[in-house]
Structures are given as structure tokens and as C-alpha cells.
Write a protein that holds these residues in place. Sequence first.
Motif, PDB file in Angstrom:
ATOM      1  N   VAL B 472      16.749  30.861  48.328  1.00  0.00           N
ATOM      2  CA  VAL B 472      16.207  29.704  47.617  1.00  0.00           C
ATOM      3  C   VAL B 472      16.707  28.406  48.244  1.00  0.00           C
ATOM      4  O   VAL B 472      15.923  27.511  48.567  1.00  0.00           O
ATOM      5  CB  VAL B 472      16.596  29.761  46.124  1.00  0.00           C
ATOM      6  N   TYR B 473      18.000  28.305  48.452  1.00  0.00           N
ATOM      7  CA  TYR B 473      18.543  27.065  49.009  1.00  0.00           C
ATOM      8  C   TYR B 473      18.091  26.835  50.441  1.00  0.00           C
ATOM      9  O   TYR B 473      17.860  25.719  50.863  1.00  0.00           O
ATOM     10  CB  TYR B 473      20.078  27.057  48.918  1.00  0.00           C
ATOM     11  N   ARG B 542      12.824  30.016  43.553  1.00  0.00           N
ATOM     12  CA  ARG B 542      13.918  29.911  42.604  1.00  0.00           C
ATOM     13  C   ARG B 542      13.511  30.543  41.269  1.00  0.00           C
ATOM     14  O   ARG B 542      14.251  31.321  40.684  1.00  0.00           O
ATOM     15  CB  ARG B 542      14.282  28.446  42.391  1.00  0.00           C
TER      16      ARG B 542
END
Lengths: 306, 551
Positions: B472-473, B542
Motif C-alpha cells: 500500500v505505501y 489500502r
Amino acid sequence: MATYIVRRLLQMIPILLIVSILAFLFVHLTPGDPIRIMYGIEIDQDTYQQLREREGFNDPLPVQYVRYMGNVVRGDFGVSYRTRANVSSEIGRRFINTFVLASVSMIWATLAGLVVGIISAVKRNSLLDRVVMTLSVASISIPSFWLGLLLMQVFAVRLGWLPTSGIGGIRHLIMPAFVLGATVAAIVARFTRSSLLETLGEDYIRTARAKGQIRRNVIFKHALRNALIPVVTMTGLQFGFLIGGAIAIETVFSWPGLGSYLIDGIINRDYPVVQALIMLFSLQFLGVNLLVDLTYAYLNPQIRYS
Amino acid sequence: MKNKSEKQAKSVSPLPGERTTPGDDHRENGGGEKEKPYSPFKDFVKKFSKQKMALIAFFAIAIIIVVAILAPIIVPFDPTVDVLSQYSQEDQDQLGDNRINIGYQWVLSDGSVVEATRVPMVDSGNRRVVNARGSADSITATAVNEGETFVAVSHENVTNYLRIVVTQSQFYRPILTAVEVTPGKDYFAPGEEITLEIKGHLSDGEVLEDRSEIARVIEEMEELQGSQDTTGGRIVGQQVETVEEGVLGIIFGNMDEEILTIEEDGRIIAAQEGVGTVQVSLGGLSTVVQIPVGPTALGQAEPIVTAFQFQETEAQLVDLYKHQPPSTLHFFGTDHQNRDIFSRVLVGTRQTLTIGFVSVILGALLGTTLGLIAGYYGGRIDSLLTRASDVLLAFPGVLLAIAVIAILGPGIINIIFAVAVFTVPIFLRIVRSSAMSVKNMTYVEAAKSIGVKDYVIIFRHILPGTLSVIIVYLTMRIGTAIIIGAVLSYLGLGGDITAPEWGAMLNAAKDNSRNVFHPTLFPGLAIVMTVLAFNLLGDGLRDALDPKLKD
């Protein structure tokens, strides 16, 4: 509290020292001879050696560093390689410009962000709420310098309402301050909204409503107070990021502040300027972070630093 | 925002996020596919496919990547070279003209219109705007630079001034190019009132015969340009200024006062036999015609030239040398060196994605490793790493990147490195906290108890558990990295400013942003689209991977 502040201030010293060493080393590690930059490439070997000796570049690095830091502590950042102007006085002059730009941006962004965020939370899922949330997603995807170029084209070049660049009256300030604050405003709005929504779901809000408080009172007297605590922290942190963003915006609008000074310094390999500004910016961010922590402690009685 | 409500709905059950972890671990340990009805991957795909925006973003990114790979093959023009040398004949026809031929004929005193038998004198008022040349049947004007000028065409006393504009756009409001004046009758007797027919040629080729329509065009032109008092041709002789219908001001200049008299209201009266010369000036353009009066003129052996007639007066030239506006040939126009912006944007995708991917992956690798170490071991090494990352995180990304560039010097590689540097602490922090929670899982404890080595535990057992957070990041940071990369190269810290890179293109466009806009618009839009796609994909991932993970 006082001991906490002192401790935090003391903790800043090693960080600043590391930053200063890094900034200092880069003068000596990067290609490009300061003497050549200062006096031109065509000087002959003898003069070159004399100049090196006179400017103190032949001393061992630690000696040079200590001498440099000694001057810095006394507020003397040396002279620019390019213009031979005193860096300290130039910084003093430009600091005001950057400060004005950043403050105005911050003030409007915070106020607008808070108001919009509160309305969005209270009127959740309304048209305004959707528009605001969409804009806030968009705002982190739009490079602010490009937004600046767009606005400049529309309002300065096409419509002629505002000056394109430079510094002058309030009219010169409008576009850069708007662009610089836009992202912050969106972030503050989004954060305020989510924080207020979270608070509105708390038990004590339900209790307040249950005992017959009117909705406006519940929102403004009960919820907002608590919801705003994290917002303050976040907003404070944004100030540092705003100054980072100011670097690009100042260049776009030819705003004679510290940011454009730094970029010019890097491009011209004007090391004393870059060195001074890196240290100054570091100091600024550490200071802002400390202030944010202190405000947080002041606002939130659950946190007491010792 | 539909996403929002879906997010809310999902966060009600925090289970899926946790289920992902043991599922991954099962597969790692070689658990049979058939015995296990729950597949974390399928679960993820199911959840992800529900998010429309993220799906669109996913396909957008796929397209962007394909474009980046194929860029050198699919570009219509060489992005580094002036397009002028790359045109085929077809392209030239499509583009609009940078050269025009205006047909030219004589109006004779016997009323006939004939081909000219002599080459007229042609003189361009400003050779830096237009070059003009005459031949027997036409006047050729060639665009040199953007601007506006007058071209004087004359034969003996008869003169016409043509207004020729060179613009960067074919789509411009038409302006008055030429005023064609012909005596209404072949010959006039003394004492007779002379009427002049006035026609206005517009730059889009239209010919206006109605005076009020001509007046409207002139008024529009004046509004557009302000009060411009440049006039093609000085008014000579007796001057009479008339105002017709409140707007159409014609200035008459009478050069032979014995032959013709011009009244205050603009009526022209033939006074005496001979050949009169009248200058008619209208909307900044003047035309000199000859008017034969009386029987002697009738008896002349050869009819004289009284006026000119023009055909094909599309005097709208396009400056092909730089800053061409968007057209079907150049979708995004051309830049200050006349390079095709569309091609440059396509090729620029490569460098932009390289900066985004490489820097974030570098930063993520280092940050994840350090984060795993900090989270798994804890203690002194943890506090040291956390402290260091906190210091780095205190600085805004752009400034940190600029400081790194200041130390390393400008250049693309250095930009990648600079962006990687500020990515490290972000990953360190999130992986550390994720690793700390996974560390206390029973399966990690079990692995420890049977004496599995630390690094095996970290990479085989803890890393998969933190993987969803990392993915996600990773996606979200790529957008930020692209923006910071663009900012750095916009600021001139990217080294080669002539490279087809979006930030560098914006930097180059900056100096010309006063006149033309498309070189600024399109590379910026490309940045926004790409970054938006990565951010939306990150949001979607996310929500699908870990509903608890929210800002």
C-alpha cells in the motif's frame, strides 16, 4: 515543563551539529573548486595558491570547520562566492519575504481548512462534502508549482488582474499565497473532517445530545474542542512542509525569498549560501516541531511532559 | 464519493486484514491448495474489484507503463529534434500555411477585370514578420515570425495595402486583410457624384460587401488590439474624414483637387476632366484608386488601371517555426525548439516512472530491512533507528531531497537517490510498527522455539505479514516521488534540462509562459494524471488489503 523544553533544546544541538558537518563537508567533497568559482578559471597557478592560502582552504578540514562554526555562532555566514555579498544580511533581507509569504499562506489555509472541514463533517455526504473530499484528493496529486503556472497564465497573462511575478503590494502576494496554501488547506480540511467525525461518534457526544443539548452546542462546545487537538498538531507540522513547498513556489513567482536563494545557490554552486540555508532550514523545522509539541501539551491536559 | 461509504462498510469487520496474515504463512509452509478453501489472494481480488476508482486507476497505470515501454516506437515524431525537418507533404497540407498566394488582377477604366500584364511593386512593411514578393498574377507572402504587418502592392498610382498576420494558431478571429475599392461606374462626367464600391476582405477568405458588416469587424479588431494607430499608408492630399452610421469612419485623401472634390459628408464630385486619384482609408488599411472623369478619358486609346482586385485573400499565416498550437498533427503542439510535445510527453513517461519506481523501491528495500530489524530486535538498535528516522521525517520531503541534490549535485541519478533517502524513514517507521505486532504472533513464537535463525524468521515469517502494508505505501509513495522528481527537475536540479522529462519540460516552458500556454499545460497534466492514478490505486489497495490502515 521548563525542564522538558530545555531537554528538547539540548537535543537539538547534536542534530544541528550533524547537519552543519554534512553541509560543511559538501563544500569539500563536491567537484568544483571554490577558488575557481570565486575568481574564475583563468587565474594562474601562483595566484591560485596565494588565494587558497588567503581564503584558508589549505588548513586541515577540522580547523576550517571550527573556524566556520565560530563565525556562524557570531552570526556570520561568510560571503557569497558569486556576488561577494554578505550571506547573513542577504538572508536577513529575504527571510522577511519568505516569512510573509508562508504566514499569509498558513493563515488562510488554516482558516479555510477548518471552516470547510467543520462544515463537511457536520453536513456529511452533502454536495459540499463530496466536492471538498474530491478536491482534497486532487490537491495531493497536483504539483503546486504547476498550479502556480496555471493560475499565472489565467489571472496574470490572460486576464491581467494580477501581476505575474515579483514582490510589491498585496496584489503580488495573492497568487503565491493561494497556491502555497492550497494543499495545506485541503489537508487541514480533510483532517478536521475526519477528526470531528470521529469525535461526534464518541459516547459523551451521545450523552450530551441525550440530555437535550441542541446540536449546535454539542458540535461547538463538546465535540470541536476535542476534535481540534490533533488538528492543531497536524496543522503545525504542515507549516514545515509549507516552507518546503515555498521553495518551488518562490521560484515560480520570482519571489525573492530564502527558497529561491537556495535554488540559485545550488545551481550556481554558491556553497556559503547553500551551507547557511541548509542549517537555517533545519533549525526552523526543529523549532516548529518543538512548538507543535508544546502546543499539543498545552491543549491536551492528558499529556504532561516532565 | 462512493469509495468513502465502501470504506466505512468494510472497516466494520476488521477480520479480513488479520486473516491475510496466517493465510500467507500457510502458503509459505507449503500448505496444500486444495485443503484450504480460503485464499487471501482471491479475497483480495474480490475486494479490490469492487472499487471502481481503484480499478480505473489500475488500468490507467497499466496503460502508462505500456506507453513507457513502447514510447520510442509509438511516438509520431522524434522528441529531441525540430519537427520541421520531419514533415511529410501530407502533414504540411494539414498544418495551415506559412506561405500564401494572393491572386491579383487589374480593374481597367473600361470596366473589365483582366490579368495583370506587369509585375506589381510589392513591399513588406516589416520583413521580420512577412516576406512578400510579387508576380504578374499573384503576391506571395511567407511567414517569418509571429506578428502583423502591411504589404503594399502598387502599380503606378494605384496602391493597396494588405494587412497580413502571422499567428501561432490557425484558429484566430478573422481580421480585415484588404479594402478593395472600385469606382462604381466606368467613366464619370464632370459634376457627377461618384460612388465607390467598397469591399472588405477578411483573413479567413470571406469578402464583405455590406459596410455595416465591415464596420463590425473593424470594431472587433479595435477591441482586441486596443487603440492601435498603425496604418498602412500615410494619408496624403486633402483629407476628409467621414463617419457613417456612427461607426464606419472612412478617411478620404484627395490627391488631385482640380479633378475631384470631396465633400464633408464623403461624397465625391467629379469637377473637371482628367484622371483623379483618391485614397480611401478604412480600418487602418488604405487603398489608392484612380478615377477617370469626362469624355477625354473615354476617348483614351488604352484604358488605364483604376484599381486592383484580389482573390484568395486568406492572409492568415501560421508560424511553423516554434510553439505550434495543438492540432491534429501535433496533439499537444510544439515547444520553443519546435519539438513535438506529444512525443516528448510519451517518452517522458519513461524517465518519470523510472524516478518513481526505482527511488521508491530503493527506499522501501532499505527502509523495510531497517524497519524489520528495528521491530524484531527492539532495544537499543530500535531506539537509534527510530530516532534517526524521526529526525529525517521532521524535514519536508522536498527540502530533504534538495539538500541531497545540493550535496550530490544535479542529475537524474541523484534525484532518484534523493527521493529514496526520504522514503527510507517512512518505510522504516511503518514496517517497524507492523513487525512489532507480527512478532508477538504465536507462529513466530513457535518458529523461535524450534530454533529457527533470526534472519529466517524475519524474512520468512515476519516480512510476509507486513507485506500488505508495504505494498500500500509503495503505491502511494510512487505518486509523491513522481511529484518530487518533477519539482526537482523543474527547479533545474535534474541536470539535463533539454531531456524529454516532464519537470524539465515545464522548466523550459517557464520562460515562454507569457505567450504560449500549451507547453506548460500538457506535461503538467501528464504528471497530474499519473500521480492521481497511483494515489487512487494506493487508496484502493489500502481498503482491500487492510481496512484498518487509514490516515
